[in-house]
Design a protein around this motif. Sequence first.
Motif, PDB file in Angstrom:
ATOM      1  N   TRP A 118      23.965  35.944  11.285  1.00  0.00           N
ATOM      2  CA  TRP A 118      25.380  35.963  10.945  1.00  0.00           C
ATOM      3  C   TRP A 118      25.597  36.744   9.652  1.00  0.00           C
ATOM      4  O   TRP A 118      24.755  36.728   8.749  1.00  0.00           O
ATOM      5  CB  TRP A 118      25.906  34.545  10.740  1.00  0.00           C
ATOM      6  N   SER A 119      26.756  37.383   9.552  1.00  0.00           N
ATOM      7  CA  SER A 119      27.135  38.064   8.318  1.00  0.00           C
ATOM      8  C   SER A 119      27.372  37.044   7.206  1.00  0.00           C
ATOM      9  O   SER A 119      27.974  35.993   7.439  1.00  0.00           O
ATOM     10  CB  SER A 119      28.408  38.876   8.539  1.00  0.00           C
ATOM     11  N   PRO A 120      26.930  37.329   5.973  1.00  0.00           N
ATOM     12  CA  PRO A 120      27.246  36.454   4.838  1.00  0.00           C
ATOM     13  C   PRO A 120      28.661  36.675   4.311  1.00  0.00           C
ATOM     14  O   PRO A 120      29.087  35.968   3.400  1.00  0.00           O
ATOM     15  CB  PRO A 120      26.206  36.852   3.791  1.00  0.00           C
ATOM     16  N   HIS A 121      29.393  37.632   4.886  1.00  0.00           N
ATOM     17  CA  HIS A 121      30.712  37.998   4.371  1.00  0.00           C
ATOM     18  C   HIS A 121      31.855  37.625   5.307  1.00  0.00           C
ATOM     19  O   HIS A 121      32.983  37.479   4.854  1.00  0.00           O
ATOM     20  CB  HIS A 121      30.765  39.506   4.093  1.00  0.00           C
ATOM     21  N   ARG A 122      31.557  37.467   6.603  1.00  0.00           N
ATOM     22  CA  ARG A 122      32.596  37.141   7.571  1.00  0.00           C
ATOM     23  C   ARG A 122      32.086  36.112   8.564  1.00  0.00           C
ATOM     24  O   ARG A 122      30.964  36.210   9.068  1.00  0.00           O
ATOM     25  CB  ARG A 122      33.060  38.398   8.316  1.00  0.00           C
ATOM     26  N   ALA A 123      32.925  35.143   8.880  1.00  0.00           N
ATOM     27  CA  ALA A 123      32.518  34.038   9.748  1.00  0.00           C
ATOM     28  C   ALA A 123      32.367  34.447  11.204  1.00  0.00           C
ATOM     29  O   ALA A 123      31.700  33.751  11.977  1.00  0.00           O
ATOM     30  CB  ALA A 123      33.533  32.899   9.636  1.00  0.00           C
ATOM     31  N   ASP A 124      32.968  35.576  11.609  1.00  0.00           N
ATOM     32  CA  ASP A 124      33.005  35.933  13.021  1.00  0.00           C
ATOM     33  C   ASP A 124      32.135  37.137  13.370  1.00  0.00           C
ATOM     34  O   ASP A 124      32.217  37.661  14.476  1.00  0.00           O
ATOM     35  CB  ASP A 124      34.449  36.222  13.440  1.00  0.00           C
ATOM     36  N   VAL A 125      31.280  37.586  12.453  1.00  0.00           N
ATOM     37  CA  VAL A 125      30.472  38.786  12.693  1.00  0.00           C
ATOM     38  C   VAL A 125      28.991  38.455  12.616  1.00  0.00           C
ATOM     39  O   VAL A 125      28.548  37.733  11.713  1.00  0.00           O
ATOM     40  CB  VAL A 125      30.817  39.896  11.673  1.00  0.00           C
ATOM     41  N   LEU A 126      28.219  38.959  13.573  1.00  0.00           N
ATOM     42  CA  LEU A 126      26.767  38.795  13.515  1.00  0.00           C
ATOM     43  C   LEU A 126      26.086  40.077  13.969  1.00  0.00           C
ATOM     44  O   LEU A 126      26.683  40.933  14.618  1.00  0.00           O
ATOM     45  CB  LEU A 126      26.298  37.587  14.321  1.00  0.00           C
ATOM     46  N   ALA A 127      24.795  40.177  13.639  1.00  0.00           N
ATOM     47  CA  ALA A 127      23.969  41.323  14.018  1.00  0.00           C
ATOM     48  C   ALA A 127      22.792  40.847  14.854  1.00  0.00           C
ATOM     49  O   ALA A 127      22.308  39.724  14.683  1.00  0.00           O
ATOM     50  CB  ALA A 127      23.467  42.063  12.780  1.00  0.00           C
ATOM     51  N   THR A 128      22.345  41.713  15.760  1.00  0.00           N
ATOM     52  CA  THR A 128      21.169  41.406  16.582  1.00  0.00           C
ATOM     53  C   THR A 128      20.228  42.603  16.598  1.00  0.00           C
ATOM     54  O   THR A 128      20.660  43.752  16.497  1.00  0.00           O
ATOM     55  CB  THR A 128      21.574  41.062  18.023  1.00  0.00           C
ATOM     56  N   ALA A 129      18.943  42.317  16.714  1.00  0.00           N
ATOM     57  CA  ALA A 129      17.915  43.347  16.841  1.00  0.00           C
ATOM     58  C   ALA A 129      17.117  43.063  18.104  1.00  0.00           C
ATOM     59  O   ALA A 129      16.811  41.900  18.400  1.00  0.00           O
ATOM     60  CB  ALA A 129      16.992  43.345  15.623  1.00  0.00           C
ATOM     61  N   SER A 130      16.753  44.114  18.834  1.00  0.00           N
ATOM     62  CA  SER A 130      16.203  43.901  20.170  1.00  0.00           C
ATOM     63  C   SER A 130      15.039  44.825  20.485  1.00  0.00           C
ATOM     64  O   SER A 130      14.870  45.888  19.880  1.00  0.00           O
ATOM     65  CB  SER A 130      17.315  44.095  21.207  1.00  0.00           C
ATOM     66  N   TYR A 131      14.281  44.411  21.502  1.00  0.00           N
ATOM     67  CA  TYR A 131      13.217  45.251  22.028  1.00  0.00           C
ATOM     68  C   TYR A 131      13.756  46.470  22.779  1.00  0.00           C
ATOM     69  O   TYR A 131      12.969  47.332  23.189  1.00  0.00           O
ATOM     70  CB  TYR A 131      12.317  44.442  22.954  1.00  0.00           C
ATOM     71  N   ASP A 132      15.087  46.564  22.992  1.00  0.00           N
ATOM     72  CA  ASP A 132      15.650  47.766  23.599  1.00  0.00           C
ATOM     73  C   ASP A 132      15.847  48.891  22.583  1.00  0.00           C
ATOM     74  O   ASP A 132      16.487  49.893  22.868  1.00  0.00           O
ATOM     75  CB  ASP A 132      16.951  47.462  24.346  1.00  0.00           C
ATOM     76  N   MET A 133      15.312  48.691  21.367  1.00  0.00           N
ATOM     77  CA  MET A 133      15.284  49.708  20.305  1.00  0.00           C
ATOM     78  C   MET A 133      16.639  49.921  19.638  1.00  0.00           C
ATOM     79  O   MET A 133      16.895  50.962  19.041  1.00  0.00           O
ATOM     80  CB  MET A 133      14.709  51.041  20.818  1.00  0.00           C
ATOM     81  N   THR A 134      17.523  48.928  19.724  1.00  0.00           N
ATOM     82  CA  THR A 134      18.814  49.023  19.056  1.00  0.00           C
ATOM     83  C   THR A 134      19.067  47.806  18.178  1.00  0.00           C
ATOM     84  O   THR A 134      18.521  46.727  18.411  1.00  0.00           O
ATOM     85  CB  THR A 134      19.986  49.134  20.055  1.00  0.00           C
ATOM     86  N   CYS A 135      19.916  48.023  17.177  1.00  0.00           N
ATOM     87  CA  CYS A 135      20.504  46.949  16.384  1.00  0.00           C
ATOM     88  C   CYS A 135      21.997  46.978  16.683  1.00  0.00           C
ATOM     89  O   CYS A 135      22.617  48.060  16.652  1.00  0.00           O
ATOM     90  CB  CYS A 135      20.242  47.170  14.896  1.00  0.00           C
ATOM     91  N   LEU A 177      31.431  43.607  21.356  1.00  0.00           N
ATOM     92  CA  LEU A 177      30.484  44.504  20.704  1.00  0.00           C
ATOM     93  C   LEU A 177      31.240  45.477  19.805  1.00  0.00           C
ATOM     94  O   LEU A 177      32.200  46.120  20.234  1.00  0.00           O
ATOM     95  CB  LEU A 177      29.688  45.268  21.767  1.00  0.00           C
ATOM     96  N   LEU A 178      30.826  45.585  18.543  1.00  0.00           N
ATOM     97  CA  LEU A 178      31.484  46.463  17.585  1.00  0.00           C
ATOM     98  C   LEU A 178      30.727  47.761  17.366  1.00  0.00           C
ATOM     99  O   LEU A 178      31.340  48.816  17.182  1.00  0.00           O
ATOM    100  CB  LEU A 178      31.640  45.749  16.236  1.00  0.00           C
ATOM    101  N   ASN A 179      29.387  47.706  17.363  1.00  0.00           N
ATOM    102  CA  ASN A 179      28.623  48.878  16.958  1.00  0.00           C
ATOM    103  C   ASN A 179      27.221  48.820  17.537  1.00  0.00           C
ATOM    104  O   ASN A 179      26.613  47.746  17.627  1.00  0.00           O
ATOM    105  CB  ASN A 179      28.547  48.942  15.427  1.00  0.00           C
ATOM    106  N   VAL A 180      26.710  49.975  17.944  1.00  0.00           N
ATOM    107  CA  VAL A 180      25.317  50.122  18.396  1.00  0.00           C
ATOM    108  C   VAL A 180      24.623  51.096  17.456  1.00  0.00           C
ATOM    109  O   VAL A 180      25.053  52.244  17.306  1.00  0.00           O
ATOM    110  CB  VAL A 180      25.234  50.628  19.847  1.00  0.00           C
ATOM    111  N   HIS A 181      23.547  50.648  16.836  1.00  0.00           N
ATOM    112  CA  HIS A 181      22.779  51.477  15.901  1.00  0.00           C
ATOM    113  C   HIS A 181      21.438  51.780  16.557  1.00  0.00           C
ATOM    114  O   HIS A 181      20.640  50.865  16.812  1.00  0.00           O
ATOM    115  CB  HIS A 181      22.588  50.709  14.596  1.00  0.00           C
ATOM    116  N   ASP A 182      21.173  53.058  16.854  1.00  0.00           N
ATOM    117  CA  ASP A 182      20.021  53.370  17.702  1.00  0.00           C
ATOM    118  C   ASP A 182      19.135  54.527  17.227  1.00  0.00           C
ATOM    119  O   ASP A 182      18.727  55.363  18.031  1.00  0.00           O
ATOM    120  CB  ASP A 182      20.494  53.648  19.129  1.00  0.00           C
TER     121      ASP A 182
END
Length: 349
Positions: A280-297, A311-316
């Motif tokens: 979870w984000s330390p700045h917003r209650a409704d935002v989280l990040a995930t990291a995966s074996y599909d090579m994306t965050c 989904l807000l953003n794909v970092h690849d």
Amino acid sequence: MSASQAPNALVQTPGFAHYSVAWSPFHNHRLAVASAANFGLVGNGRLHTVSLVPGPRGTHGVKVDKFFEAQDALYDVAWSEIHENQLVGSSGDGSIKMWDITLNDFPIRSWCEHTREVFSVDWSNIRKDAFLSSSWDGSVKLWTPDRPRSVTTLQAHLSCVYQALFSPHHSDILATCSTDGTIKIFDLRNPAYASGPSSNAFTNPVSAAVLTIPASVTELLSLDWNKYRPFLIASAGVDRLIKSWDCRMVANSPPSGEAVGGLCEHQVPGHEYAIRKVQWSPHRADVLATASYDMTCRIWTMNPQPGGAHLLNVHDPHTEFVAGCGWSLFDEGLIASCGWDGRLCVFHP
């Protein structure tokens, strides 16, 4: 939804796959990365300390300041909450080591109670003299830096405990996730944890959880407490689903005494392969990040209302499994990701 095709900043550590990244709670420019040679299957490990370097027009560069060698793979790292230059790492040989980044070469402390790989460490942001470790031996241990042995041992699960985390809202509450697909909540104030005059928590580990959440039919690899809603936990794992759980909902209490419950607020198909990290984000209650074996965050919004997950953003930019991600505690929206390709990326989604 937007896609990030290139990181704001990147550093490479050839020969070492990254498993975890953590931001310093004292300095907004300092990070630590837990790494392993040969993807953690065999060989040594390294703890890297990394700094952000200001660049032109508000950009950042990244540089490795120092690294420390370990005899086995390092799977996780946590900064001390009481000493700005100290941090602990969890090792594949069952040990936990503490380093001081102002010193060279050797760890300043080492603990060796776990019988299998130690897969996570977490330092309490409230009980600042305590940290947790979880292991493939099924146990979770509570430590303080000045003691040679653990303070408490919880036989939390019958199989590998992938992660154990203190609640950011209460010093005595912690959560665990395991290969058995459950989340367990423990309360260190529970009378069951009191040691008698002829026993102690090291030789007689306790196991009673105050709540068990059957969160998945497959392995749970990661969980995280929401920083603004005290009873909300996110979980993710092999089933590729991101779930959020309201831990106030108790369904029943079987004869074992462990309450079973948890209300699933969200269930989102998150990635193409297993999800290795959720935070979870330390700045917003409704935002989280995930990291995966599909090579994306990936970055998500999890609004409480039905259908509020998007989904807000794909970092690849990674070319191998992304094993870790972490939000900056000081700079809203700044996040780091690390993977088996030896890359550490720092970016604003």
